[in-house]
Scaffold this motif. Structure first.
Motif, PDB file in Angstrom:
ATOM      1  N   ASN A 137      19.587 -12.461  22.637  1.00 34.71           N
ATOM      2  CA  ASN A 137      20.046 -13.824  22.862  1.00 34.71           C
ATOM      3  C   ASN A 137      19.188 -14.112  24.264  1.00 34.71           C
ATOM      4  O   ASN A 137      18.673 -13.297  24.768  1.00 34.71           O
ATOM      5  CB  ASN A 137      21.531 -13.716  22.845  1.00 34.71           C
ATOM      6  N   ASP A 138      19.895 -15.003  24.798  1.00 31.44           N
ATOM      7  CA  ASP A 138      19.406 -15.624  26.229  1.00 31.44           C
ATOM      8  C   ASP A 138      19.804 -14.812  27.182  1.00 31.44           C
ATOM      9  O   ASP A 138      19.023 -14.742  28.261  1.00 31.44           O
ATOM     10  CB  ASP A 138      20.208 -17.137  26.319  1.00 31.44           C
ATOM     11  N   THR A 139      20.797 -13.601  27.039  1.00 31.29           N
ATOM     12  CA  THR A 139      20.792 -12.697  28.123  1.00 31.29           C
ATOM     13  C   THR A 139      19.466 -11.929  28.341  1.00 31.29           C
ATOM     14  O   THR A 139      19.221 -10.913  29.187  1.00 31.29           O
ATOM     15  CB  THR A 139      21.775 -11.875  27.973  1.00 31.29           C
ATOM     16  N   ASN A 140      18.678 -11.837  27.126  1.00 32.30           N
ATOM     17  CA  ASN A 140      17.567 -10.838  26.918  1.00 32.30           C
ATOM     18  C   ASN A 140      16.277 -11.696  27.089  1.00 32.30           C
ATOM     19  O   ASN A 140      15.217 -11.137  26.984  1.00 32.30           O
ATOM     20  CB  ASN A 140      17.500 -10.278  25.589  1.00 32.30           C
ATOM     21  N   ARG A 141      16.472 -13.133  27.558  1.00 36.02           N
ATOM     22  CA  ARG A 141      15.440 -13.987  27.800  1.00 36.02           C
ATOM     23  C   ARG A 141      15.056 -13.803  29.268  1.00 36.02           C
ATOM     24  O   ARG A 141      15.741 -14.565  30.067  1.00 36.02           O
ATOM     25  CB  ARG A 141      15.673 -15.278  27.307  1.00 36.02           C
ATOM     26  N   GLU A 142      13.672 -13.719  29.701  1.00 39.97           N
ATOM     27  CA  GLU A 142      13.569 -13.567  31.177  1.00 39.97           C
ATOM     28  C   GLU A 142      13.184 -15.027  31.503  1.00 39.97           C
ATOM     29  O   GLU A 142      13.267 -15.463  32.548  1.00 39.97           O
ATOM     30  CB  GLU A 142      12.343 -12.655  31.405  1.00 39.97           C
ATOM     31  N   SER A 143      12.037 -15.697  30.608  1.00 43.03           N
ATOM     32  CA  SER A 143      11.407 -17.117  30.745  1.00 43.03           C
ATOM     33  C   SER A 143      11.196 -17.613  29.490  1.00 43.03           C
ATOM     34  O   SER A 143      11.084 -16.784  28.317  1.00 43.03           O
ATOM     35  CB  SER A 143      10.545 -17.138  32.042  1.00 43.03           C
ATOM     36  N   VAL A 144      10.610 -18.610  29.514  1.00 39.66           N
ATOM     37  CA  VAL A 144       9.930 -19.070  28.131  1.00 39.66           C
ATOM     38  C   VAL A 144       9.175 -18.181  27.552  1.00 39.66           C
ATOM     39  O   VAL A 144       8.261 -17.682  28.217  1.00 39.66           O
ATOM     40  CB  VAL A 144       9.293 -20.609  28.451  1.00 39.66           C
ATOM     41  N   GLY A 145       9.513 -17.828  26.170  1.00 43.81           N
ATOM     42  CA  GLY A 145       8.831 -16.801  25.432  1.00 43.81           C
ATOM     43  C   GLY A 145       8.808 -15.472  25.752  1.00 43.81           C
ATOM     44  O   GLY A 145       8.012 -14.447  25.236  1.00 43.81           O
ATOM     45  N   VAL A 146       9.399 -14.970  26.862  1.00 43.31           N
ATOM     46  CA  VAL A 146       9.404 -13.826  27.294  1.00 43.31           C
ATOM     47  C   VAL A 146      10.744 -13.160  27.215  1.00 43.31           C
ATOM     48  O   VAL A 146      11.893 -13.539  27.657  1.00 43.31           O
ATOM     49  CB  VAL A 146       9.169 -13.719  28.885  1.00 43.31           C
ATOM     50  N   PHE A 147      10.785 -12.175  26.450  1.00 43.16           N
ATOM     51  CA  PHE A 147      12.087 -11.570  26.040  1.00 43.16           C
ATOM     52  C   PHE A 147      12.206 -10.011  26.478  1.00 43.16           C
ATOM     53  O   PHE A 147      10.918  -9.300  26.140  1.00 43.16           O
ATOM     54  CB  PHE A 147      12.416 -11.599  24.649  1.00 43.16           C
ATOM     55  N   TYR A 148      13.281  -9.335  26.655  1.00 41.84           N
ATOM     56  CA  TYR A 148      13.410  -7.818  27.068  1.00 41.84           C
ATOM     57  C   TYR A 148      14.552  -7.198  26.643  1.00 41.84           C
ATOM     58  O   TYR A 148      15.318  -7.885  26.297  1.00 41.84           O
ATOM     59  CB  TYR A 148      13.036  -7.538  28.427  1.00 41.84           C
TER      60      TYR A 148
END
Length: 94
Positions: A45-56
């Motif tokens: 979810n958004d807690t795993n989103r660093e910026s637009v298009g970048v997930f971790y």
């Protein structure tokens, strides 16, 4: 390469064919063992989103994973699947 029992940050950049970063929907991280059998899956979810298009996701490999595991970030963009895969080698000591 990581040490067995350590935490690794798995990261993905979701891009269109022309290289533009995009945010897919229904983002998941799937872990596969060295025989490409799925062992775990996480909904991001958004807690795993660093910026637009970048997930971790910070991940500690499960104990049943041996010398290597594969990871797959997947989602949907414009009603089409989008995914990225990678491979991590595990060693017991340096």
């Amino acid at each position: 390469m990581i040490l067995k029992g350590d935490t690794v940050r798995l990261k993905c950049h979701f891009k269109t064919f022309n290289g533009t970063l995009v945010d897919p929907t229904n983002v998941k991280l799937t872990i596969y063992d060295d025989t490409e059998i799925q062992t775990e899956q996480f909904i991001l979810n958004d807690t795993n989103r660093e910026s637009v298009g970048v997930f971790y996701m910070d991940y500690v490999p499960a104990s049943q994973l041996n010398e290597v595991f594969y990871f797959e970030f997947s989602g949907s963009f414009n009603n089409k699947p989008i995914l990225s895969r990678g491979k991590v080698k595990i060693q017991f000591s340096k």
